[in-house]
Each structure stands twice: as structure tokens, then as C-alpha cells.
Design an enzyme around this catalytic site. Structure first.
Site, PDB file in Angstrom:
ATOM      1  N   LYS A   5       0.847  -1.199   0.000  1.00  0.00           N
ATOM      2  CA  LYS A   5       0.000   0.000   0.000  1.00  0.00           C
ATOM      3  C   LYS A   5       0.881   1.248   0.000  1.00  0.00           C
ATOM      4  O   LYS A   5       1.881   1.297   0.729  1.00  0.00           O
ATOM      5  CB  LYS A   5      -0.889  -0.033   1.243  1.00  0.00           C
ATOM      6  N   SER A  80      -9.535   1.655   3.045  1.00  0.00           N
ATOM      7  CA  SER A  80      -8.709   2.413   2.140  1.00  0.00           C
ATOM      8  C   SER A  80      -7.659   1.568   1.407  1.00  0.00           C
ATOM      9  O   SER A  80      -7.069   2.040   0.438  1.00  0.00           O
ATOM     10  CB  SER A  80      -7.995   3.535   2.905  1.00  0.00           C
ATOM     11  N   SER A 104      -9.465  -0.614   7.352  1.00  0.00           N
ATOM     12  CA  SER A 104      -8.958  -0.542   5.977  1.00  0.00           C
ATOM     13  C   SER A 104      -8.239  -1.767   5.437  1.00  0.00           C
ATOM     14  O   SER A 104      -7.915  -1.804   4.258  1.00  0.00           O
ATOM     15  CB  SER A 104      -8.055   0.661   5.820  1.00  0.00           C
TER      16      SER A 104
HETATM   17  N1  GLN Z   1     -12.821   4.234   6.648  1.00  0.00           N
HETATM   18  C1  GLN Z   1     -12.098   4.601   7.828  1.00  0.00           C
HETATM   19  C2  GLN Z   1     -11.622   6.023   7.736  1.00  0.00           C
HETATM   20  O1  GLN Z   1     -11.838   6.610   6.739  1.00  0.00           O
HETATM   21  C3  GLN Z   1     -10.950   3.671   8.073  1.00  0.00           C
HETATM   22  C4  GLN Z   1      -9.764   3.971   7.236  1.00  0.00           C
HETATM   23  C5  GLN Z   1      -8.580   3.152   7.617  1.00  0.00           C
HETATM   24  O2  GLN Z   1      -8.676   2.141   8.308  1.00  0.00           O
HETATM   25  N2  GLN Z   1      -7.429   3.636   7.185  1.00  0.00           N
HETATM   26  O3  GLN Z   1     -11.056   6.565   8.624  1.00  0.00           O
END
Ligand code: GLN
Length: 425
Positions: A5, A80, A104
């Protein structure tokens, strides 16, 4: 062959966090986990698309365009770590590494039909991970099987003195742990009533989940009812804590130290403002503003302190429930993969997608998502979540491995390729 990532540094490969503000930035060092992977013989193929600075649940917040779900190119891969999940599901790599701040890793794994493990907070060093919510961020593997996840964790876990929150807890033999369990006899799985009775949950997701619980029962597990009463406050508390941390973490991107700088302006303050305005996308700017607001002198007690107190109570609830059962069993996402563009105008609805994953980050616990079946309406995969005690990844992986063998083989059987062919021809 591993993909990473784009929030994690790999020496001499650009690191963008899917943001324009980091355009042109090439780190000169490997993240701790990348160093470990390379030492174990991994070849880093490239970096994965993501939501900008890991803020999002669909990979639509990327400055470089949306990643598509390999099962259906009109649908989101989740986020994400959507690029990581898509690269594993499309067979582009052996495994990928994502990060999970509020879901994420687990959520895109669920939406793409692969395995995603969020380890205990502190299990893998955060050195070389560009910070979003430092007290919640944790890296982990996305893989084709639970066994591969165990293998990846084995390589990446362990102490690193460059991250003061990285645990000294010894790293057990995860692969050996898989061999020690062939059924779920003697295990108690807790079903939190707040996870199963959600009004907003898709009926097809609910059907797949109940089938998975039946499978667990057939494998010898005892299913018990438990309660996590603060679930409904989780989303609000999480988004206050995470935005507060993000507003502080992202202050380092000022146009001076990394990436993009607006050279058209001559005054310092104008340069900061203009570089940040042009460099950050809408969602990131929204979060920096809300985060700064909840930390400001007049509102700190009302928002940030309150959210931190709720977080502590959420953690206590989990410790209590995990005293009554071995693992918590539940859904990962209330919906299977939705259509690209469907939720982009409604950030609040997007935030609610994290209701079952973010409590695990608030409590710092390990959680895993494994493919459990298909949503018959959307023909998209649905993941099941198991949550364990802190540093209990070995028994968690062992239980997930048993369940994985018994659940329908959607991700890597003939079906997947048939589905993929139907999409492409
Ligand atoms: N969807 C969550 C956020 O936007 C989690 C994102 C993540 O785990 N990086 O914060």
C-alpha cells in the site's frame, strides 16, 4: 511477489499516499516491515492505490483515480487498502500489505473476497508507515488464504526500537499454530447483539453471516450471546479521535519538507496555505478542519476528551466480552461492494460502513476477515470477521483457518475465474 500500500515506504520507490501533496517524494529508506519482507526473500512488485492518506472506505478518494473491484469493474474494492485487496484478488501478487486504522484491511478484503488480517496494535512496527491516526494505525497482510496471512505476519511481526509503541511481546510460531486445530471444539464464539441486529444491514449479508455461524456450530463451536453496548457511539467517537490525530499528523505536509510546493506565491504563510489547498483532496481537507476544531481550546473537553473516554469504555467492554468467549464473530461490512459513485456525495453514510470494524481499532485488538459467501443480489463476496484478545493472533488464525476450509470456496476456486471471465468478455 508482494505489493505494498502506498502509505508504506519502500526505498527508492515513490510514496504518494494517493495524494498530490506527496508527488515527487521518493523515500530513501524501507519501512521496518518492508525490510523484514526483503530479508525473507520477498520481491516488492510495486505500490497499491488507496484512499488519500488512508481516509476512506472505497478507494474513491485517491488523487490518481478509483481502483475497481476485480469481481465487477463497476463496483468499489472497498478501502482504504482497496488497491491492495484488488491486486491480491486479481492474482497480481502472492500477497499485499495494507494498513488498518478503522477497518482498511478487513473491509476491502471482505468486499474483494480475500483474507485480511489486522494484527494487535503494536504487533508490527509503524516505522516507515506514513501516519494517519497514530494510536489506531496498524499494518497487516491481505492474502489468498489464512495460511498465507500467517506466513506474512510471521515475517513482519516483532519488536523494533524505532517505533516506541511497537510491542516487545515474543512472536509465536503462527504456522505451527494452524496445525494444532482441525475443528472448533471447545471454543466459544460470541455474537454481539449490536452487530447482528443492525437495522441498516443488508439482508443478503445477514443471510451469509447466519450460514457462517451455522458452519461454526457444525465444526463444534459453542455460540454465545454477548453485548457491546457502545457500538452505536463507536463511529462518532472514532471519527473524532482519528480526525484529531490526522489534523496533527498532516501538519508536516507544509510544502517545505516533502513533495509539492506552490512556487507562485512569495509569502511564507501564503505558500503553506496554497501548497496545502492544492495538494490535499476534499476529504483530507474536511478531516483536517474537523480535527483542528475538536482539538481547539474551546471544544477539546466537549469532543476530544469525551471521545477518548468513550474509547476507553469500548476497550473495557471488549476485554469483558472476551472474558466470556474466545472470539467475537460478526460481519465486516453491513453491505457487499457498492457501485462506484454511489456514496461519494454522502460522507456520513460512508463513515457508517465502518461500524463493525473500527471498534476493534479503538480497543487495539486483532481482527481477521475471511470470505464467507456471495451476496446473491449483487453477486459480490461477503466477509466474516473474527476478533480475538490482544496478541492472540495464533489462536485467531488457527480458528479462521478451520472456518475457511469449511466455508464456500469463492475466492480461489474455479468460480472466481468464471466470474471474472463473465465480467471481461
Ligand atoms: N474508513 C475509515 C476512515 O476513513 C478507516 C480507514 C482506515 O482504516 N485507514 O477513517
Amino acid at each position: 511477489p508482494i505489493t505494498i500500500k502506498d502509505v508504506i515506504t519502500v526505498k527508492d520507490m515513490p510514496a504518494t499516499c494517493a495524494s498530490k501533496i506527496l508527488e515527487g517524494f521518493t523515500p530513501f529508506y524501507d519501512a521496518h516491515l518492508v525490510q523484514r519482507l526483503k530479508e525473507a526473500g520477498a520481491i516488492i512488485l510495486g505500490k497499491n492505490n488507496m484512499d488519500e492518506f488512508a481516509m476512506g472506505s472505497s478507494t474513491e478518494n485517491s488523487a490518481y483515480g478509483t481502483t475497481r473491484n476485480p469481481w465487477n469493474k463497476d463496483r468499489v474494492p472497498g478501502g482504504s487498502s482497496g488497491g491492495s485487496a484488488a491486486s491480491v484478488t486479481a492474482g497480481q501478487c502472492f500477497a499485499s500489505v495494507g494498513t488498518d486504522t478503522g477497518g482498511s484491511i478487513r473491509q476491502p478484503a471482505s468486499l474483494c473476497g480475500c483474507v485480511g488480517l489486522k494484527p494487535t496494535y503494536g504487533r508490527i512496527s509503524r516505522y516507515g508507515m506514513i501516519a494517519y491516526g497514530s494510536s489506531l494505525d496498524q499494518a497487516g497482510p491481505l492474502t489468498r488464504s489464512v495460511k498465507d496471512a500467517a506466513l506474512m505476519l510471521q515475517v513482519m511481526a516483532g519488536h523494533d526500537e524505532r517505533d516506541s509503541t511497537c510491542s516487545q511481546e515474543p512472536v509465536p510460531d503462527y504456522l505451527a499454530a494452524l496445525g494444532e486445530r482441525s475443528d472448533l471444539k471447545g471454543l466459544k464464539l460470541g455474537m454481539p447483539k449490536e452487530f447482528w441486529g443492525q437495522e441498516g444491514m443488508d439482508p443478503e449479508v445477514s443471510r451469509v453471516m447466519h450460514q457462517a455461524v451455522d458452519t461454526a456450530r457444525e465444526l463444534g463451536a459453542e455460540i454465545v450471546d454477548v453485548s457491546l453496548p457502545l457500538t452505536d457511539y463507536g463511529v462518532a467517537a472514532y471519527y473524532i479521535v482519528v480526525m484529531a490525530e490526522a489534523s496533527s499528523n498532516l501538519s508536516r505536509f507544509d510544502g517545505v519538507r516533502y513533495g509539492q510546493r506552490d512556487k507562485e506565491v512569495s509569502e511564507l504563510i501564503d505558500m503553506y496555505t496554497s501548497s496545502r489547498t492544492k495538494g490535499f483532496g476534499d476529504e483530507v481537507q474536511r478531516r483536517i478542519m474537523i480535527g483542528s476544531y475538536v482539538l481547539s481550546a474551546g471544544y477539546y473537553d466537549a469532543y476530544y476528551r469525551k471521545a477518548s473516554q468513550i474509547r476507553r469504555l469500548m476497550r473495557d467492554n471488549f476485554v469483558d466480552v472476551l472474558g466470556q468467549c474466545d472470539f467475537i464473530i460478526g460481519p465486516v461490512s453491513p453491505f457487499a461492494a457498492w457501485e462506484i459513485g454511489e456514496l461519494t456525495e454522502d460522507p456520513l453514510k460512508m463513515y457508517l460502513m465502518d461500524i463493525f470494524t473500527l471498534p476493534v481499532n479503538m480497543a487495539g485488538l486483532p481482527g481477521i476477515s475471511i470470505p464467507a459467501g456471495m451476496d446473491a443480489n449483487t453477486h459480490m463476496p461477503v466477509g466474516l470477521q473474527l476478533i480475538g484478545k490482544a496478541f492472540a493472533e495464533a489462536p485467531l488464525l488457527a480458528a479462521a483457518n478451520v472456518l475457511e476450509q469449511a466455508l464456500p470456496d469463492l475466492a480461489w476456486g474455479e468460480d472466481r475465474f468464471d466470474a471474472f471471465k463473465l465480467q471481461t468478455t
